[in-house]
Design a protein around this motif. Structure first.
Motif, PDB file in Angstrom:
ATOM      1  N   ARG A  24      41.435  32.181  31.710  1.00 51.93           N
ATOM      2  CA  ARG A  24      40.257  32.388  32.554  1.00 51.93           C
ATOM      3  C   ARG A  24      40.657  32.977  33.906  1.00 51.93           C
ATOM      4  NH1 ARG A  24      39.013  29.135  36.443  1.00 51.93           N
ATOM      5  NH2 ARG A  24      40.263  27.431  35.632  1.00 51.93           N
ATOM      6  N   ARG A  25      41.693  32.432  34.529  1.00 56.28           N
ATOM      7  CA  ARG A  25      42.143  32.919  35.842  1.00 56.28           C
ATOM      8  C   ARG A  25      42.787  34.296  35.725  1.00 56.28           C
ATOM      9  NH1 ARG A  25      44.434  29.145  39.397  1.00 56.28           N
ATOM     10  NH2 ARG A  25      44.715  30.925  40.786  1.00 56.28           N
ATOM     11  N   LEU A  26      43.525  34.513  34.641  1.00 60.46           N
ATOM     12  CA  LEU A  26      44.130  35.829  34.439  1.00 60.46           C
ATOM     13  C   LEU A  26      43.047  36.889  34.313  1.00 60.46           C
ATOM     14  CD1 LEU A  26      46.956  34.826  31.954  1.00 60.46           C
ATOM     15  CD2 LEU A  26      47.282  35.644  34.300  1.00 60.46           C
ATOM     16  N   ARG A  27      42.030  36.605  33.524  1.00 65.05           N
ATOM     17  CA  ARG A  27      40.927  37.555  33.327  1.00 65.05           C
ATOM     18  C   ARG A  27      40.095  37.741  34.592  1.00 65.05           C
ATOM     19  NH1 ARG A  27      40.640  39.270  28.276  1.00 65.05           N
ATOM     20  NH2 ARG A  27      41.226  37.917  26.568  1.00 65.05           N
ATOM     21  N   ALA A  28      40.066  36.739  35.440  1.00 66.51           N
ATOM     22  CA  ALA A  28      39.270  36.798  36.667  1.00 66.51           C
ATOM     23  C   ALA A  28      39.921  37.648  37.756  1.00 66.51           C
ATOM     24  CB  ALA A  28      39.006  35.388  37.190  1.00 66.51           C
ATOM     25  N   GLY A  29      41.066  38.203  37.490  1.00 64.95           N
ATOM     26  CA  GLY A  29      41.667  39.115  38.450  1.00 64.95           C
ATOM     27  C   GLY A  29      43.137  38.891  38.747  1.00 64.95           C
ATOM     28  N   ALA A  30      43.664  37.724  38.405  1.00 62.27           N
ATOM     29  CA  ALA A  30      45.065  37.453  38.707  1.00 62.27           C
ATOM     30  C   ALA A  30      45.990  38.419  37.965  1.00 62.27           C
ATOM     31  CB  ALA A  30      45.418  36.004  38.364  1.00 62.27           C
ATOM     32  N   ALA A  31      45.669  38.705  36.713  1.00 60.43           N
ATOM     33  CA  ALA A  31      46.509  39.627  35.937  1.00 60.43           C
ATOM     34  C   ALA A  31      46.462  41.031  36.533  1.00 60.43           C
ATOM     35  CB  ALA A  31      46.080  39.644  34.475  1.00 60.43           C
ATOM     36  N   ALA A  32      45.297  41.470  36.961  1.00 58.04           N
ATOM     37  CA  ALA A  32      45.167  42.796  37.566  1.00 58.04           C
ATOM     38  C   ALA A  32      45.977  42.885  38.857  1.00 58.04           C
ATOM     39  CB  ALA A  32      43.704  43.120  37.829  1.00 58.04           C
TER      40      ALA A  32
END
Length: 107
Positions: A24-32
Protein backbone atom coordinates in the motif's frame (compact mmCIF):
# COMPACT_ATOMS: atom_id res chain seq x y z
CA UNK A 1 33.14 9.52 8.21
CA UNK A 2 33.91 9.89 4.51
CA UNK A 3 31.20 10.89 2.08
CA UNK A 4 31.52 7.52 0.36
CA UNK A 5 30.96 5.70 3.66
CA UNK A 6 28.06 8.00 4.50
CA UNK A 7 26.58 7.28 1.06
CA UNK A 8 26.88 3.54 1.57
CA UNK A 9 25.20 3.76 4.99
CA UNK A 10 22.38 6.04 3.81
CA UNK A 11 21.72 3.89 0.72
CA UNK A 12 21.52 0.70 2.79
CA UNK A 13 19.19 2.32 5.32
CA UNK A 14 16.78 3.66 2.70
CA UNK A 15 16.92 0.51 0.56
CA UNK A 16 16.08 -1.58 3.62
CA UNK A 17 13.20 0.71 4.47
CA UNK A 18 11.80 0.43 0.94
CA UNK A 19 12.13 -3.36 1.01
CA UNK A 20 10.15 -3.49 4.25
CA UNK A 21 7.30 -1.19 3.29
CA UNK A 22 3.87 -2.69 2.69
CA UNK A 23 2.49 -2.74 -0.84
CA UNK A 24 0.00 0.00 0.00
CA UNK A 25 2.78 2.47 0.93
CA UNK A 26 4.88 1.50 -2.07
CA UNK A 27 1.95 2.12 -4.41
CA UNK A 28 1.14 5.39 -2.64
CA UNK A 29 4.37 6.92 -3.87
CA UNK A 30 7.27 5.50 -1.89
CA UNK A 31 8.34 3.26 -4.77
CA UNK A 32 8.20 6.16 -7.23
CA UNK A 33 10.36 8.28 -4.90
CA UNK A 34 12.87 5.46 -4.55
CA UNK A 35 13.01 4.78 -8.28
CA UNK A 36 13.54 8.45 -9.08
CA UNK A 37 16.50 8.54 -6.70
CA UNK A 38 17.89 5.22 -7.97
CA UNK A 39 17.75 6.54 -11.53
CA UNK A 40 19.55 9.72 -10.52
CA UNK A 41 22.27 7.78 -8.67
CA UNK A 42 22.74 5.42 -11.62
CA UNK A 43 22.94 8.32 -14.05
CA UNK A 44 25.58 10.09 -11.94
CA UNK A 45 27.65 6.92 -11.67
CA UNK A 46 27.56 6.47 -15.44
CA UNK A 47 28.46 10.11 -16.10
CA UNK A 48 31.50 9.77 -13.86
CA UNK A 49 32.57 6.42 -15.25
CA UNK A 50 31.85 7.06 -18.94
CA UNK A 51 31.92 10.86 -19.42
CA UNK A 52 31.55 10.75 -23.20
CA UNK A 53 28.59 8.38 -23.31
CA UNK A 54 24.90 9.10 -22.83
CA UNK A 55 23.79 7.23 -19.68
CA UNK A 56 21.30 4.41 -19.90
CA UNK A 57 18.00 4.77 -18.05
CA UNK A 58 17.28 2.40 -15.19
CA UNK A 59 14.07 0.51 -16.01
CA UNK A 60 10.99 0.47 -13.83
CA UNK A 61 10.96 -3.18 -12.78
CA UNK A 62 8.09 -2.79 -10.33
CA UNK A 63 7.46 -1.61 -6.82
CA UNK A 64 8.88 -4.68 -5.11
CA UNK A 65 12.43 -4.31 -6.46
CA UNK A 66 12.94 -0.58 -6.03
CA UNK A 67 14.90 -1.11 -2.80
CA UNK A 68 17.30 -3.39 -4.66
CA UNK A 69 17.58 -0.95 -7.55
CA UNK A 70 18.43 1.83 -5.11
CA UNK A 71 21.07 -0.29 -3.40
CA UNK A 72 22.73 -1.27 -6.69
CA UNK A 73 22.77 2.30 -8.00
CA UNK A 74 24.09 3.73 -4.74
CA UNK A 75 26.85 1.14 -4.41
CA UNK A 76 27.84 1.64 -8.03
CA UNK A 77 28.16 5.39 -7.46
CA UNK A 78 30.30 4.77 -4.37
CA UNK A 79 32.55 2.38 -6.32
CA UNK A 80 33.02 4.84 -9.18
CA UNK A 81 33.68 7.65 -6.70
CA UNK A 82 36.49 5.58 -5.18
CA UNK A 83 38.31 5.64 -8.52
CA UNK A 84 38.19 9.43 -8.90
CA UNK A 85 37.36 11.05 -5.55
CA UNK A 86 38.18 14.58 -6.69
CA UNK A 87 35.71 14.57 -9.55
CA UNK A 88 33.05 12.76 -7.52
CA UNK A 89 33.06 14.94 -4.40
CA UNK A 90 30.25 17.28 -5.47
CA UNK A 91 28.16 14.38 -6.74
CA UNK A 92 28.51 12.56 -3.42
CA UNK A 93 27.42 15.63 -1.48
CA UNK A 94 24.35 16.00 -3.71
CA UNK A 95 23.62 12.27 -3.46
CA UNK A 96 23.60 12.47 0.34
CA UNK A 97 21.26 15.46 0.20
CA UNK A 98 18.89 13.66 -2.16
CA UNK A 99 18.98 10.53 0.02
CA UNK A 100 17.96 12.58 3.04
CA UNK A 101 15.11 14.24 1.15
CA UNK A 102 13.86 10.92 -0.20
CA UNK A 103 14.14 9.21 3.19
CA UNK A 104 12.00 11.94 4.68
CA UNK A 105 9.43 11.63 1.87
CA UNK A 106 9.27 7.84 2.21
CA UNK A 107 8.87 8.08 5.98
Amino acid sequence: MSERTALHTAVERLAGRLRALPQRRLRAGAAAEGLELARWLARQAQLLEFPGREPYDMPDDGIFVVGDQLAVAGHELAAVADRDPGRAEGVLVEALRRLAVTAKAVG
